[in-house]
Design an enzyme around this catalytic site. Structure first.
Site, mmCIF file in Angstrom:
data_model
loop_
_atom_site.group_PDB
_atom_site.id
_atom_site.type_symbol
_atom_site.label_atom_id
_atom_site.label_comp_id
_atom_site.label_asym_id
_atom_site.label_seq_id
_atom_site.Cartn_x
_atom_site.Cartn_y
_atom_site.Cartn_z
ATOM 1 N N PRO A 13 0.785 -1.229 0.000
ATOM 2 C CA PRO A 13 0.000 0.000 0.000
ATOM 3 C C PRO A 13 0.820 1.283 0.000
ATOM 4 O O PRO A 13 1.828 1.383 0.687
ATOM 5 C CB PRO A 13 -0.835 -0.105 1.285
ATOM 6 N N ASN A 14 0.334 2.214 -0.780
ATOM 7 C CA ASN A 14 0.856 3.581 -0.901
ATOM 8 C C ASN A 14 2.166 3.690 -1.676
ATOM 9 O O ASN A 14 2.621 4.796 -1.957
ATOM 10 C CB ASN A 14 0.991 4.262 0.482
ATOM 11 N N ARG A 21 5.504 12.367 -2.842
ATOM 12 C CA ARG A 21 5.498 12.924 -1.481
ATOM 13 C C ARG A 21 6.615 12.283 -0.660
ATOM 14 O O ARG A 21 7.092 11.216 -0.993
ATOM 15 C CB ARG A 21 4.176 12.634 -0.775
ATOM 16 N N TYR A 26 11.496 8.540 1.296
ATOM 17 C CA TYR A 26 11.388 7.468 0.303
ATOM 18 C C TYR A 26 12.100 7.751 -1.019
ATOM 19 O O TYR A 26 12.057 6.921 -1.927
ATOM 20 C CB TYR A 26 9.904 7.154 0.050
ATOM 21 N N ASN A 77 8.083 -5.690 -0.861
ATOM 22 C CA ASN A 77 7.990 -4.560 0.065
ATOM 23 C C ASN A 77 6.519 -4.463 0.463
ATOM 24 O O ASN A 77 5.702 -3.938 -0.303
ATOM 25 C CB ASN A 77 8.457 -3.253 -0.585
ATOM 26 N N ALA A 80 3.071 -0.735 4.788
ATOM 27 C CA ALA A 80 2.621 -0.743 6.185
ATOM 28 C C ALA A 80 2.111 -2.119 6.626
ATOM 29 O O ALA A 80 2.079 -2.407 7.835
ATOM 30 C CB ALA A 80 1.534 0.308 6.377
ATOM 31 N N HIS A 83 3.960 -4.428 9.219
ATOM 32 C CA HIS A 83 3.865 -4.325 10.669
ATOM 33 C C HIS A 83 2.533 -4.822 11.223
ATOM 34 O O HIS A 83 2.300 -4.743 12.431
ATOM 35 C CB HIS A 83 4.070 -2.856 11.086
ATOM 36 N N ASP A 90 1.073 -15.616 6.636
ATOM 37 C CA ASP A 90 0.550 -16.976 6.442
ATOM 38 C C ASP A 90 0.605 -17.393 4.975
ATOM 39 O O ASP A 90 0.925 -18.549 4.667
ATOM 40 C CB ASP A 90 -0.886 -17.084 6.965
ATOM 41 N N GLU A 101 12.605 -9.625 1.771
ATOM 42 C CA GLU A 101 11.830 -8.444 2.185
ATOM 43 C C GLU A 101 12.679 -7.198 1.962
ATOM 44 O O GLU A 101 13.866 -7.187 2.315
ATOM 45 C CB GLU A 101 11.481 -8.609 3.680
ATOM 46 N N HIS A 103 12.764 -2.808 2.211
ATOM 47 C CA HIS A 103 12.189 -1.511 2.607
ATOM 48 C C HIS A 103 13.098 -0.405 2.107
ATOM 49 O O HIS A 103 14.327 -0.497 2.236
ATOM 50 C CB HIS A 103 12.038 -1.404 4.127
ATOM 51 N N ARG A 110 13.238 4.385 12.683
ATOM 52 C CA ARG A 110 11.975 5.127 12.660
ATOM 53 C C ARG A 110 11.115 4.813 13.891
ATOM 54 O O ARG A 110 11.630 4.392 14.912
ATOM 55 C CB ARG A 110 11.273 4.839 11.330
ATOM 56 N N ARG A 114 7.203 0.620 13.696
ATOM 57 C CA ARG A 114 7.837 0.051 12.493
ATOM 58 C C ARG A 114 8.946 -0.940 12.840
ATOM 59 O O ARG A 114 9.613 -1.477 11.956
ATOM 60 C CB ARG A 114 8.409 1.164 11.617
HETATM 61 O O1 CA2 Z 1 10.507 1.915 3.857
HETATM 62 C C1 CA2 Z 1 9.661 1.244 3.268
HETATM 63 O O2 CA2 Z 1 9.823 0.789 2.146
HETATM 64 C C2 CA2 Z 1 8.296 0.990 3.939
HETATM 65 O O3 CA2 Z 1 7.891 -0.346 3.607
HETATM 66 C C3 CA2 Z 1 7.347 2.002 3.344
HETATM 67 C C4 CA2 Z 1 5.959 1.980 3.984
HETATM 68 C C5 CA2 Z 1 6.067 2.052 5.503
HETATM 69 O O4 CA2 Z 1 4.766 1.907 6.089
HETATM 70 C C6 CA2 Z 1 6.990 0.973 6.066
HETATM 71 O O5 CA2 Z 1 7.077 1.149 7.466
HETATM 72 C C7 CA2 Z 1 8.371 1.093 5.446
HETATM 73 C C8 CA2 Z 1 5.121 3.170 3.522
HETATM 74 C C9 CA2 Z 1 5.035 3.361 2.056
HETATM 75 C C10 CA2 Z 1 4.378 4.680 1.799
HETATM 76 O O6 CA2 Z 1 4.920 5.201 0.620
HETATM 77 C C11 CA2 Z 1 4.728 6.509 0.341
HETATM 78 C C12 CA2 Z 1 5.384 6.976 -0.764
HETATM 79 C C13 CA2 Z 1 5.255 8.300 -1.111
HETATM 80 C C14 CA2 Z 1 4.456 9.129 -0.378
HETATM 81 C C15 CA2 Z 1 3.793 8.654 0.725
HETATM 82 C C16 CA2 Z 1 3.920 7.338 1.080
#
Ligand code: CA2
Length: 152
Positions: A13-14, A21, A26, A77, A80, A83, A90, A101, A103, A110, A114
């Site tokens: 997700p995201n 952003r 990131y 990856n 979220a 966590h 599973d 995995e 990230h 962080r 996390r």
């Molecule tokens: O560091 C990573 O790759 C994470 O998997 C990214 C997740 C975060 O919840 C993990 O703790 C670590 C979040 C991805 C959100 O990606 C965005 C990208 C651009 C703008 C906003 C969010």
């Protein structure tokens, strides 16, 4: 000549928002940039990749289940869901493919929430904190791991 092993490169997700952003966390690469780099790296390593992203847990679980018949390994990856998701853990345990995995950020630097990854229990290894490079390192590790298994 043997067929190139296929690796499922799965983003949660995201991660479709990458490059729009929070570049300080990131980076500036978009998901499309990452997927193009993965394709290039896979070719150099004698692999093929199937790159997918979803914002929903059930869709990710479905793709992981399907990978049992279509992929030799998974680079994941989970965003979220790392966590929170016992369902993804599973599914990974059920199919028994090698999982790496990834990230983008160093999750250990962080927030407290996390610090725990459910997914790591199913992973051969975890790469975090190297940004986009982490996906390329994961593919390199996957190629070595698959070659090692083929040789046994
Ligand atoms: O560091 C990573 O790759 C994470 O998997 C990214 C997740 C975060 O919840 C993990 O703790 C670590 C979040 C991805 C959100 O990606 C965005 C990208 C651009 C703008 C906003 C969010």
């Amino acid at each position: 000549m043997a067929k190139a092993p296929s690796v499922l490169v799965l983003n949660g997700p995201n991660l479709n928002l990458l490059g729009t952003r929070e570049p300080e966390i990131y980076g500036t690469a978009t998901l499309a940039d990452i997927e193009a780099l993965c394709r290039k790296q896979a070719k150099a390593l004698g692999l093929t990749v199937d790159c997918r992203q979803s914002n929903t847990e059930g869709e990710l679980v479905g793709w992981i289940q399907e990978a049992r018949d279509s992929a030799a390994g998974i680079v994941l990856n989970p965003g979220a869901y790392t966590h929170t998701s016992v369902a993804i853990l599973d599914a990974l345990l059920a199919i028994g493919l090698p999982v790496i995995e990834v990230h983008l950020s160093n999750t250990h630097k962080r927030e407290d929430f996390r610090q725990q990854s459910y997914v790591s229990r199913a992973a051969e290894g975890v790469i975090c904190g190297f940004g986009v490079q982490g996906y390329l390192l994961a593919l390199e590790a996957m190629a070595a791991l698959l070659a090692d298994r083929r040789g046994k």
